[in-house]
Design an enzyme around this catalytic site. Structure first.
Site, PDB file in Angstrom:
ATOM      1  N   ASP A  35     -30.417 -30.291  57.350  1.00 30.10           N
ATOM      2  CA  ASP A  35     -30.871 -29.708  58.786  1.00 30.10           C
ATOM      3  C   ASP A  35     -31.600 -30.919  59.636  1.00 30.10           C
ATOM      4  O   ASP A  35     -31.998 -31.962  59.090  1.00 30.10           O
ATOM      5  CB  ASP A  35     -32.148 -28.646  58.513  1.00 30.10           C
ATOM      6  CG  ASP A  35     -31.538 -27.173  58.518  1.00 30.10           C
ATOM      7  OD1 ASP A  35     -30.332 -27.213  58.393  1.00 30.10           O
ATOM      8  OD2 ASP A  35     -32.132 -26.386  58.048  1.00 30.10           O
ATOM      9  N   LYS A  57     -30.111 -27.692  63.221  1.00 34.98           N
ATOM     10  CA  LYS A  57     -30.431 -26.204  64.037  1.00 34.98           C
ATOM     11  C   LYS A  57     -31.637 -26.758  64.662  1.00 34.98           C
ATOM     12  O   LYS A  57     -32.954 -26.740  63.868  1.00 34.98           O
ATOM     13  CB  LYS A  57     -30.515 -25.217  63.038  1.00 34.98           C
ATOM     14  CG  LYS A  57     -29.369 -25.033  62.225  1.00 34.98           C
ATOM     15  CD  LYS A  57     -29.381 -23.997  61.449  1.00 34.98           C
ATOM     16  CE  LYS A  57     -29.318 -22.479  61.945  1.00 34.98           C
ATOM     17  NZ  LYS A  57     -28.180 -22.234  62.578  1.00 34.98           N
ATOM     18  N   MET A 170     -41.933 -21.832  66.210  1.00 35.22           N
ATOM     19  CA  MET A 170     -40.962 -21.495  67.208  1.00 35.22           C
ATOM     20  C   MET A 170     -41.230 -20.791  68.510  1.00 35.22           C
ATOM     21  O   MET A 170     -40.649 -19.899  69.009  1.00 35.22           O
ATOM     22  CB  MET A 170     -39.704 -21.029  66.718  1.00 35.22           C
ATOM     23  CG  MET A 170     -38.840 -21.816  65.571  1.00 35.22           C
ATOM     24  SD  MET A 170     -37.761 -20.977  64.621  1.00 35.22           S
ATOM     25  CE  MET A 170     -38.535 -19.853  63.638  1.00 35.22           C
TER      26      MET A 170
END
Length: 272
Positions: A35, A57, A170
């Site tokens: 990642d 991502k 997030m």
């Protein structure tokens, strides 16, 4: 002979926070799907002949489709290879590790989970923010600020009234909505809040504020993703820790006033 997949948590960013088990399993890998937020030096722990497949991502950036990642793991394992799926934080904490585990198991692939230290635990600690403290909060809730594609939102009313520390992953892009929902459902505007960018890394930057002023203070300080948001009374303890000065060149900013200055919302028990 079918190979095996290790779903490995790489920790919050700081290379020293990689677990010994993760380091050992990396040595077994023939191929590693890595990642975007994984520390680049971790790649050096792989065997020289291991194939490295970036599968970045990150919010707001082009990303490798999840289905493509899962299919690549299946294909490599069916070719008899040992696969390391390397994720930031912990694979089972907003890392889609559960989805990948079920997909691999359905395909008949052996899977082993190698836990990592989640950012939600490690990053607040760099500023001396305890997620629980029996004098102020009785628990902590980890929540994603990025809803699933079906649009379902977290129950902001329940979260606002929970009395727990909120750790929001997030959530930077949607902070205006999150802030408005928490305020609308009764969480006080002067509740201590923090935003921490690139937590545990040398370039860590942070702002201490309140729920009501966090969006404005983040904008003024230039805090961007990837950043963790922490909301709750124990954020007020951040100025009690000198570790922030060691973690970052940037001082604490915003309503907290900086290391060595007590925030105006410091709990009475600690201000005395």
């Amino acid at each position: 002979m079918t190979g095996k997949v290790y779903l490995i948590g790489a920790g919050p960013g700081d290379l020293d926070m990689l677990t010994l088990k993760a380091a050992r399993c990396l040595k077994l890998a023939d191929v590693a799907l890595v990642d975007d937020l994984v520390h680049p030096d971790i790649r050096a722990m792989l065997r020289p002949d291991a194939e490295i497949v970036p599968v970045g991502k990150r919010g707001g950036c082009p990303s490798t489709p999840q289905a493509a990642i899962e299919q690549r793991m299946i294909d490599e394992a069916r070719a008899g290879k040992t696969v390391a799926r390397l994720k930031g934080g912990d694979p089972f904490v907003f890392g889609r590790g559960g989805e990948e585990m079920l997909t691999l198991q359905a395909a008949g692939i052996e899977v082993e989970i190698v836990n990592g230290l989640s950012a939600g635990l490690a990053v607040p600690a760099t500023l001396g923010i305890p997620l629980t403290h029996r004098s102020f909060v009785h628990g902590v809730t980890f929540v994603s600020g990025h809803p699933h594609q079906d649009g379902d939102e977290p129950n902001w009313q329940a979260l606002a009234q929970s009395g727990m520390t909120l750790v929001i992953y997030m959530g930077v892009k949607r902070l205006p909505l999150i802030r408005a929902e928490l305020l609308r459902h009764g969480l006080a505007a002067d509740t201590p809040a923090a935003a921490i960018e690139n937590g545990t890394l040398p370039q860590q930057r942070q702002v201490l504020s309140t729920l009501g002023a966090l969006e404005q203070d983040m904008s003024a300080a230039g805090i961007h993703s990837p950043a963790l948001i922490v909301i709750g009374p124990t954020v007020a303890l951040a100025s009690c820790s000198p570790s922030a000065l060691e973690r970052s060149e940037a001082p604490l900013q915003g309503k907290g006033g900086g290391i060595g200055n007590e925030p105006k919302w410091l709990p009475t028990e600690l201000a005395q």
